[in-house]
Each structure stands twice: as C-alpha cells, then as structure tokens.
Design a protein around this motif. Sequence first.
Motif, mmCIF file in Angstrom:
data_model
loop_
_atom_site.group_PDB
_atom_site.id
_atom_site.type_symbol
_atom_site.label_atom_id
_atom_site.label_comp_id
_atom_site.label_asym_id
_atom_site.label_seq_id
_atom_site.Cartn_x
_atom_site.Cartn_y
_atom_site.Cartn_z
ATOM 1 N N LEU A 70 0.826 -1.211 0.000
ATOM 2 C CA LEU A 70 0.000 0.000 0.000
ATOM 3 C C LEU A 70 0.857 1.257 0.000
ATOM 4 C CD1 LEU A 70 -2.918 -0.847 2.490
ATOM 5 C CD2 LEU A 70 -2.901 -0.984 -0.010
ATOM 6 N N ARG A 74 1.098 4.139 -2.752
ATOM 7 C CA ARG A 74 0.560 5.390 -2.208
ATOM 8 C C ARG A 74 -0.965 5.352 -2.177
ATOM 9 N NH1 ARG A 74 4.442 10.100 -4.926
ATOM 10 N NH2 ARG A 74 6.420 9.241 -4.146
ATOM 11 N N HIS A 75 -1.441 4.249 -1.642
ATOM 12 C CA HIS A 75 -2.874 3.964 -1.646
ATOM 13 C C HIS A 75 -3.563 4.706 -0.502
ATOM 14 C CE1 HIS A 75 -6.491 1.469 -2.196
ATOM 15 N NE2 HIS A 75 -6.539 1.421 -0.875
ATOM 16 N N GLU A 76 -4.692 5.313 -0.782
ATOM 17 C CA GLU A 76 -5.513 5.955 0.244
ATOM 18 C C GLU A 76 -6.668 5.025 0.613
ATOM 19 O OE1 GLU A 76 -6.843 9.765 -0.990
ATOM 20 O OE2 GLU A 76 -4.810 10.606 -1.192
ATOM 21 N N LEU A 77 -7.033 5.033 1.890
ATOM 22 C CA LEU A 77 -8.064 4.121 2.371
ATOM 23 C C LEU A 77 -9.409 4.405 1.697
ATOM 24 C CD1 LEU A 77 -7.422 3.882 6.227
ATOM 25 C CD2 LEU A 77 -6.750 2.284 4.423
ATOM 26 N N TRP A 81 -11.195 3.727 8.734
ATOM 27 C CA TRP A 81 -10.323 2.889 9.542
ATOM 28 C C TRP A 81 -11.067 2.163 10.652
ATOM 29 C CZ3 TRP A 81 -10.113 3.704 14.740
ATOM 30 C CH2 TRP A 81 -10.550 4.937 15.211
ATOM 31 N N ASN A 194 -13.151 -2.747 -2.507
ATOM 32 C CA ASN A 194 -11.798 -2.345 -2.902
ATOM 33 C C ASN A 194 -10.894 -3.561 -2.920
ATOM 34 O OD1 ASN A 194 -10.617 -2.604 -0.072
ATOM 35 N ND2 ASN A 194 -12.272 -1.131 0.270
ATOM 36 N N GLU A 198 -5.584 -3.620 0.942
ATOM 37 C CA GLU A 198 -6.017 -2.698 1.993
ATOM 38 C C GLU A 198 -6.663 -3.440 3.148
ATOM 39 O OE1 GLU A 198 -9.664 0.404 2.577
ATOM 40 O OE2 GLU A 198 -8.312 0.866 0.908
#
Length: 334
Positions: A70, A74-77, A81, A194, A198
């Motif tokens: 991740l 540079r993965h964004e959620l 969370w 997704n 993640e």
Amino acid sequence: MSSSGSRWWRTSSEVWINVVSVLLLGQLVSFILAILNFTSSLSANLGANSPVTLGLFGYMALTVVNGSILLYQRHELVNPWYWYALIAFFDVQGNYLFNSAYYFTSITSVALLDCWTVAWVILFTWLFLGTKYSLWQLFGAAICGLGLCLVVLSDVGVGGGGGSNPLLGDILVTGGTIFYALSNVGEEFCVKKNGRFEVLAMIGLFGTIFSVTEITIFERKNLEAVTWSTELILTFVGYTVAFFIFYSLTLLILKKSGSTLFNLSLLTADMWAVVIRIFFYQQQVEWLYYVSFAVVGVGLLIYSKTEKNPNLSQELENGIPNSQYQLVHEQGIN
C-alpha cells in the motif's frame, strides 16, 4: 453448431470452470486451516498456553507485507479505519475463544458447534448485506452440515467427549462462531468494495494492536512460564506462515463468492486433518470420514452451482449471455 449454441456452450463452460476453481480454492484454504489447528494443538502440547500470541505474529506478517504494498502504491483508504478496527476486534476474539475452548471441552464438541458459524453467516449476510438465498442453496448448506455430523459421529467412536469444563468450552466455541461470522461478513463487505491489500493490511494492523493489548492483560504470565525450545519456535513459525496464507486466500474466496461458501468449505478442515493423522500419527481412519467428505462435496457443489437468477437458463437457451450473472450468487451489495 449455431452461434447461439456456441455462446451457450461457452458461457456454460465458463460457469463450470469458475465453480470448480472456487471449490478447489476453498479446499486449499480448508487444508491450511487443518494445518493451523494442528500447529496450535502442537504448541499447546509443548507447554505454550498462548492462543493470542500465536495469532500475533500472523497479524504482524499481514501488516508488513500488505502495508508495504500500500505504501509503494501510495494507496488511500477506501473504507473508514474504524470499520477495519471493528473487524479485527471480532477476528481476534474469535481466535482467542476458539483456541481457549480446546482446554475445556473435546475436539468433537468444538467441531460440532463450529458449524454454527455457517448459520450465523447466513443470518448476518441476510441482515446486513441483503443477500438472498434460494431453497437449493439452503439445501446444499444443510447437506454440508450433515457431512460434518458424520465426522462428529466418527470422532465419538474414536475418542471424543470429555473435557475439564465442557459447558464453559461449549460457550466459548459458540461465542467464537459469532465473532468469526461477524468478521467474515465484514471482510466480505470491505473486499468487494476495494482491493485485498487494503483489507489485509488494516486487519493485520489492528489485529496486532488488539493482540498486544490482550497479551499484556491475559497472557503475560503464561508466556513467562513457557520453556522455549527449537521445536516450539518452529511450531510458531509454521503457524505464522499458515496464518498468512490462510488470510490471504480467504480474501480471494470472499471476493469471488462470499462468506457463506467460504465457511461451508471450511467444514472439511476436520477431514483434511485425517491426512495429518495418517502421515504424522500413523492413526487408523474411520470409513465415515470418506463418506462425510463426499457428502460435504455434494453439498458444496449444490450450493455453488444453484442458479439464483431464474431467468438465466432461458437467457442461455436464447443465446443471450447475462453479463450480470455472478458465480456464487452472494453479491450482497446492491
């Protein structure tokens, strides 16, 4: 062969290939679960009463490997969370309750009560994901449950029963099935929105946090009393590797099908344990094991091949492939 007949044959072949691939993947995960149970039992026999610590290193491995992917991407959620925190909490508690139950009740009781996970998953996916099940799917699930009952019947003859506190053990297993079901349904919901990386990274992260917290509170004295040996360390390593593979493949099944078929597939874990019995303990195997494996296989095939869309057969006959057709019919996100 006409073009419509060709399309029908191609579509039907693809469906069967997908069904078989998912079933085989489910059996691979079931076999790995048998390895997890074996290594967990072995660590207890070697004097390590540490069910949460066993899972800690697996959660750490999930975090490091998938978290690194991740970060590289540079993965964004995609999901909040706190959803992952809740799923990880359910998962850690399920592992803790199940592993603890073996100290109070028999393997037979654990195997029998474990089938309740399927019932909870069907209920929770219906309530929270809106999944609809056909009568044939429920029939297939019932056949899988019958196959598990045959295993339990065989275990009773081999040496099931007993335990220092069977009632407490049964309560722990029942609670564990609820937590596992909630965890699986949450994972199914997240992974279908997704990518797997993640979900694995975040469950690993929060699973590590919750595990460390519970070890500090509940297992610190047990760990201080453990006499570490090369064999015990290798057992922990084997459990960690199997844990990592198990969770990684679990997300594949949940994404391709759903949590119900996943838990139905896991009903054969006790049967795969027969392989370990034969090669490691040189034990004799009851004939009921082979019958039960075949029964569960039939139930899985009925469940996974059942057509949810009643119009599908007519569409295929007309040579019109249904692009929205889903393999296991568990797409609970509408």
